[in-house]
Write an enzyme that holds these catalytic residues in place. Structure first.
Site, PDB file in Angstrom:
ATOM      1  CB  SER A 172      -0.915   0.029   1.232  1.00  0.00           C
ATOM      2  OG  SER A 172      -1.631   1.248   1.295  1.00  0.00           O
ATOM      3  CD  GLU A 324      -8.555   5.527  -6.119  1.00  0.00           C
ATOM      4  OE1 GLU A 324      -9.276   6.524  -6.199  1.00  0.00           O
ATOM      5  OE2 GLU A 324      -7.530   5.476  -5.415  1.00  0.00           O
TER       6      GLU A 324
END
Length: 447
Positions: A172, A324
């Site tokens: 991440s 995303e």
């Protein structure tokens, strides 16, 4: 279809589009910008203002986390999207992270400046999300941390020394952003060196760097995979939050699926938001995409018109920087006429849910043909008529929920589990979706 237990979240019958959509949509503020602005104002050298802030579960969790450590956050308009922030004196407290990655990864470095213990916990599902990267980094920078994932406690009795830390942020980019956002307040600043494989979602790091610089913080990005935030004050200022472009993508996808037209107001002409990449994706899949001056506001707007014949084309795309968008793109790919391969997104296994498995299982449960790859998905066309209704599991993941809504436009009988989870970043999604599908005259009556 399995029957739901009494305690299970309710099912939402995704409405089918009976005609091409034709609407204009105003999307609330960006979650990513709002939560970064909240952190920077909490660390600023005086009171600040945030205008256009998103008010959603993720941003409420951030506001409450900062309030719990002594920051004053006060809404100053009727809808609460203008926030006055007075940093005050940070202190110890309790932080509920919910399922918000920005809270669980941005707030611990802030807590290191509190001078007292700050305890973190969150939703049961959040306890599975990777956290050791940033917690070990804080330990190396002179901060006491108890625990390796939620729940954990951060304690620092004095200003942490900071310095250089090597981390593997391949799971991440939020690990990098979290350290950079608070870095100017550490004694020596912070230098973060990424040592792992490919770093995902780099536009989010670019957003962090840009906002730090807007706050007067000196940031050096001259070396590859290395960022240095020099020590110094974080300037108080007025922040203006852009619309959330990723939250706009389901509505633009509706234009693509139905052969209709959707205009998003106030689309920025220059932005660090990853959601801006949807323009190129939709054009490649067969849509007409246009940015123009918005006649209502004088600002720019984005208009997407789906193909008149209703035929979308598959794509092969590396989505590593824009992961995303994967649920939206996967839903569109399942309705396309040619294969799609979406790669570079192995890190999505560590999001709100394992999004690769969730998307593959979900598409296949509706009659689709989706295969998990080591770092992505391969989606073969089966034809819209071969897809069928069924339960679409959201897994408490807002983007999984909106993917189910997109599929439901073309596939009768799709029932989304817990559509309310969209409130994580887009409160009012169900109402906005219904208004998009309503006849023009009904929409005008609502104003």
């Amino acid at each position: 279809m399995n029957s739901l237990k009494h305690s299970d979240p309710p099912l939402w019958s995704a409405p089918v589009a009976s005609a091409p959509v034709d609407c204009e949509v105003t999307v609330p503020g960006s979650k990513s910008i709002t939560n970064r602005a909240l952190v920077l104002t909490a660390l600023a050298d005086g009171p600040s203002t945030i205008r256009g802030a998103l008010r959603s579960r993720d941003t409420e969790l951030m506001i409450n986390a900062l309030r719990g450590m002594g920051v004053t956050v006060t809404p100053s308009d009727d809808d609460g999207t203008t926030l006055s922030v007075d940093p005050g004196q940070l202190g110890g407290g309790e932080v509920d992270c919910g399922l918000a990655g920005t809270v669980m990864r941005f707030v611990p470095p802030v807590a290191a400046l509190a001078g007292a213990p700050v305890h973190f916990d969150g939703d049961p599902q959040a306890r599975k999300r990777p956290m050791s990267t940033i917690l070990d980094a804080l330990r190396e920078l002179g901060v006491e941390v108890t625990g390796d994932r939620l729940p954990f406690t951060v304690t620092a009795s004095a200003t942490p020394r900071g310095g250089t830390v090597d981390i593997d942020a391949s799971a991440s980019s939020q690990f990098v952003s979290g350290l950079l956002l608070a870095g100017a307040r550490f004694g020596e600043g912070i230098t973060v060196r990424h040592t792992g494989d490919r770093l995902p979602s780099q536009p989010h790091i670019e957003m962090t760097v840009a906002m730090l610089r807007e706050a007067g913080v000196s940031v050096d990005c001259s070396a590859a995979n290395q960022w240095t935030v020099h020590p110094g004050p974080v300037g108080a200022r007025a922040w203006l939050v852009e619309p959330d472009l990723s939250n706009a993508t389901p509505f633009l996808a509706a234009a693509a699926v139905t052969g209709g037209r959707v205009r998003i107001h106030d689309w920025p002409t220059h932005t660090t938001q990853a959601g801006d990449a949807i323009r190129g994706i939709l054009a490649e899949m067969g849509c007409a995409v246009e940015i123009s001056a918005d006649p209502q506001t004088g600002h720019s707007s984005l208009t997407v018109t789906g193909p008149a014949d209703g035929v979308l084309h598959g794509i092969s795309r590396d989505l590593g920087d824009i992961g995303e968008l994967t649920p939206t793109v996967a839903a569109l790919a399942a309705l396309a006429d040619s294969p799609s391969e979406l790669t570079g997104i192995a890190h999505l296994r560590g999001h709100e849910t394992d999004r690769l498995k969730a998307l593959s299982d979900g598409l296949n449960s509706l009659g689709g043909d989706c295969t998990e790859l080591e770092d992505g998905l391969r989606i073969q066309p089966v034809g819209r008529s071969a897809l069928h209704g069924g339960v679409w599991e959201s897994h408490h993941d807002h983007r999984m929920a909106t993917a189910g809504a997109i599929l439901g436009l073309a596939v009768p009988g799709v029932e989304v589990v817990d559509i309310a989870t969209t409130g994580k970043t887009l409160p009012g999604f169900e109402r906005m979706w219904a208004e998009m599908l309503a006849p023009d005259e009904e929409a005008s009556e609502r104003g």
